[in-house]
Design a protein around this motif. Structure first.
Motif, PDB file in Angstrom:
ATOM      1  N   GLU A 108     -63.024 -60.499 -42.687  1.00 17.53           N
ATOM      2  CA  GLU A 108     -63.356 -61.138 -43.952  1.00 17.53           C
ATOM      3  C   GLU A 108     -63.499 -60.098 -45.067  1.00 17.53           C
ATOM      4  O   GLU A 108     -64.447 -60.108 -45.844  1.00 17.53           O
ATOM      5  N   VAL A 109     -62.522 -59.197 -45.138  1.00 14.98           N
ATOM      6  CA  VAL A 109     -62.523 -58.127 -46.135  1.00 14.98           C
ATOM      7  C   VAL A 109     -61.311 -58.223 -47.068  1.00 14.98           C
ATOM      8  O   VAL A 109     -61.450 -58.149 -48.296  1.00 14.98           O
ATOM      9  N   LEU A 110     -60.122 -58.406 -46.503  1.00 17.73           N
ATOM     10  CA  LEU A 110     -58.902 -58.323 -47.302  1.00 17.73           C
ATOM     11  C   LEU A 110     -58.883 -59.315 -48.453  1.00 17.73           C
ATOM     12  O   LEU A 110     -58.310 -59.033 -49.515  1.00 17.73           O
ATOM     13  N   GLU A 111     -59.520 -60.461 -48.269  1.00 15.91           N
ATOM     14  CA  GLU A 111     -59.507 -61.478 -49.327  1.00 15.91           C
ATOM     15  C   GLU A 111     -60.306 -61.057 -50.558  1.00 15.91           C
ATOM     16  O   GLU A 111     -60.187 -61.664 -51.626  1.00 15.91           O
ATOM     17  N   HIS A 112     -61.130 -60.017 -50.439  1.00 15.10           N
ATOM     18  CA  HIS A 112     -61.966 -59.562 -51.560  1.00 15.10           C
ATOM     19  C   HIS A 112     -61.291 -58.495 -52.416  1.00 15.10           C
ATOM     20  O   HIS A 112     -61.818 -58.138 -53.471  1.00 15.10           O
ATOM     21  N   LEU A 113     -60.147 -57.979 -51.981  1.00 15.99           N
ATOM     22  CA  LEU A 113     -59.533 -56.854 -52.673  1.00 15.99           C
ATOM     23  C   LEU A 113     -58.707 -57.316 -53.860  1.00 15.99           C
ATOM     24  O   LEU A 113     -58.077 -58.371 -53.848  1.00 15.99           O
ATOM     25  N   ASP A 114     -58.695 -56.496 -54.920  1.00 15.54           N
ATOM     26  CA  ASP A 114     -57.983 -56.849 -56.144  1.00 15.54           C
ATOM     27  C   ASP A 114     -56.472 -56.738 -55.995  1.00 15.54           C
ATOM     28  O   ASP A 114     -55.723 -57.471 -56.631  1.00 15.54           O
ATOM     29  N   ARG A 115     -56.021 -55.797 -55.160  1.00 11.26           N
ATOM     30  CA  ARG A 115     -54.591 -55.514 -55.054  1.00 11.26           C
ATOM     31  C   ARG A 115     -54.106 -55.656 -53.615  1.00 11.26           C
ATOM     32  O   ARG A 115     -54.897 -55.717 -52.675  1.00 11.26           O
ATOM     33  N   LEU A 144     -56.321 -53.098 -33.341  1.00 16.47           N
ATOM     34  CA  LEU A 144     -56.680 -53.480 -34.701  1.00 16.47           C
ATOM     35  C   LEU A 144     -56.861 -54.986 -34.761  1.00 16.47           C
ATOM     36  O   LEU A 144     -55.966 -55.741 -34.355  1.00 16.47           O
ATOM     37  N   CYS A 145     -58.021 -55.430 -35.253  1.00 20.09           N
ATOM     38  CA  CYS A 145     -58.287 -56.863 -35.391  1.00 20.09           C
ATOM     39  C   CYS A 145     -58.655 -57.165 -36.842  1.00 20.09           C
ATOM     40  O   CYS A 145     -59.565 -56.548 -37.398  1.00 20.09           O
ATOM     41  N   ILE A 146     -57.923 -58.107 -37.439  1.00 19.73           N
ATOM     42  CA  ILE A 146     -58.186 -58.537 -38.806  1.00 19.73           C
ATOM     43  C   ILE A 146     -58.450 -60.031 -38.807  1.00 19.73           C
ATOM     44  O   ILE A 146     -57.713 -60.801 -38.187  1.00 19.73           O
ATOM     45  N   THR A 147     -59.522 -60.446 -39.487  1.00 12.47           N
ATOM     46  CA  THR A 147     -59.781 -61.869 -39.701  1.00 12.47           C
ATOM     47  C   THR A 147     -59.889 -62.125 -41.196  1.00 12.47           C
ATOM     48  O   THR A 147     -60.370 -61.273 -41.951  1.00 12.47           O
ATOM     49  N   VAL A 148     -59.416 -63.293 -41.630  1.00 12.10           N
ATOM     50  CA  VAL A 148     -59.471 -63.688 -43.039  1.00 12.10           C
ATOM     51  C   VAL A 148     -59.671 -65.195 -43.125  1.00 12.10           C
ATOM     52  O   VAL A 148     -59.351 -65.929 -42.184  1.00 12.10           O
ATOM     53  N   PRO A 166     -60.878 -73.051 -40.397  1.00 15.85           N
ATOM     54  CA  PRO A 166     -61.389 -72.264 -41.530  1.00 15.85           C
ATOM     55  C   PRO A 166     -60.967 -70.803 -41.563  1.00 15.85           C
ATOM     56  O   PRO A 166     -60.876 -70.215 -42.639  1.00 15.85           O
ATOM     57  N   ALA A 167     -60.754 -70.192 -40.401  1.00 21.11           N
ATOM     58  CA  ALA A 167     -60.454 -68.761 -40.371  1.00 21.11           C
ATOM     59  C   ALA A 167     -59.304 -68.478 -39.421  1.00 21.11           C
ATOM     60  O   ALA A 167     -59.083 -69.212 -38.450  1.00 21.11           O
ATOM     61  N   ILE A 168     -58.565 -67.412 -39.703  1.00 25.10           N
ATOM     62  CA  ILE A 168     -57.460 -66.996 -38.854  1.00 25.10           C
ATOM     63  C   ILE A 168     -57.640 -65.538 -38.476  1.00 25.10           C
ATOM     64  O   ILE A 168     -58.311 -64.782 -39.164  1.00 25.10           O
ATOM     65  N   TYR A 169     -57.041 -65.149 -37.355  1.00 28.70           N
ATOM     66  CA  TYR A 169     -57.147 -63.762 -36.890  1.00 28.70           C
ATOM     67  C   TYR A 169     -55.828 -63.313 -36.288  1.00 28.70           C
ATOM     68  O   TYR A 169     -55.019 -64.125 -35.822  1.00 28.70           O
TER      69      TYR A 169
END
Length: 292
Positions: A145-152, A171-175, A259-262
């Motif tokens: 739940e980090v990438l969605e907060h970035l400006d670019r 590497l695990c990413i969730t958004v 609600p969330a994907i990974y």
């Protein structure tokens, strides 16, 4: 370099005897001091932990078999629950990067402590600075739940995560899922799916993702996708909706609207040398203006 996780579990039986009996995180509590006297605001009854715990537990379960003996890095990190669980399951070290410039309760603090070990905290501008770690420093890297907060477009951060993740590491990413049933319902009733403007600009979601876009990030990095899926876990005060989300996540076809994907991926050996100068077309447009 650490032994691969599937070999570590066979070679270090004594390690598992050191794993805290608090493996579920029920005693999560962080302190400013090694004596565990001066409490931080981070504990199991904290507001965000209560709302997001289901998602964080599910994220940890994806990685649990790889954690014992591993060096773990969590980008975003706050509320540090995921790192706590990693220590409780035998991680050899736990590092978290906090990236916003707000009045964070641990601003300026380099280490916090728990009954399961110490968590190292690094404050960094992840959109403009390199991560403060050497190449191949970690066996597991997460960005929840980090990438969605970035400006670019997060090209710099993604390349840095690949750099510090060892060959063979995970590497695990969730958004948040922009195609969630909640967003669809909001649009049906003419509600805005975007967050309101707020004083803490980093706290807003700038870009939510679809599953195909999240997978495109892994292809961009040249990291092999091990598993991809959904979590029925909204970070919301509306707890009465959670049974409905769990039901949706069990239904073929409908689960795509959770609600969330990974995506969980594994760094190839050797690391990919794919060109990171060409972001996925589904996520990035190099146009500067629509004007002629």
């Amino acid at each position: 370099m650490l032994t691969p996780a599937n070999e570590r579990s066979n070679l270090t039986p004594s390690l598992h005897s050191q794993i805290s009996e608090d493996a579920t995180g029920d005693r999560f509590h962080l302190y400013f001091d090694k004596d565990l006297i001066r409490s931080t605001p981070y504990h199991i009854r904290g507001d965000y932990v209560r709302k997001a715990r289901d998602r964080m537990d599910r994220t940890f379960d994806l990685l649990k078999s790889e954690v014992p003996g591993s060096r773990v890095l969590d980008i975003g990190a706050s509320p540090f629950y995921l790192l706590y669980r990693a220590l409780a399951h035998g991680a050899s070290s736990a590092d978290g990067v906090y990236f916003t410039n707000d009045e964070h309760p641990l601003k300026g603090v380099g280490t916090v402590y728990s009954g399961c070990g110490a968590i190292n905290i690094h404050h960094s501008d992840i959109e403009n600075e390199n991560l403060p770690f050497a190449d191949d420093s970690f066996d597991v890297v997460t960005a929840c739940e980090v990438l969605e907060h970035l400006d670019r477009f997060p090209g710099r951060l993604l390349s840095e995560m690949r750099r510090v993740l060892r060959p063979g590491g995970y590497l695990c990413i969730t958004v948040p899922n922009v195609a969630s049933v909640a967003n669809i319902i909001r649009l049906i009733f003419h509600k805005n799916i975007y967050m309101r403007y707020r004083a803490d600009t980093a706290g807003r979601h700038k870009h939510e993702y679809t599953m195909s876009q999240l997978k495109a990030l892994y292809e961009f990095l040249g990291i092999d996708i091990v598993k991809a899926g959904v979590f029925p876990s909204p970070t919301s005060d509306k707890r009465w909706l959670r049974p409905a989300y769990r039901a949706i996540a069990c239904m073929p076809g409908l689960r795509a609207y959770s609600p969330a994907i990974y995506v969980l991926g594994r760094q190839p050996t050797p690391k990919s040398s794919v060109d990171l100068k060409k972001p996925p077309a589904s996520l990035y447009d190099d146009a500067f203006s629509i004007e002629e």
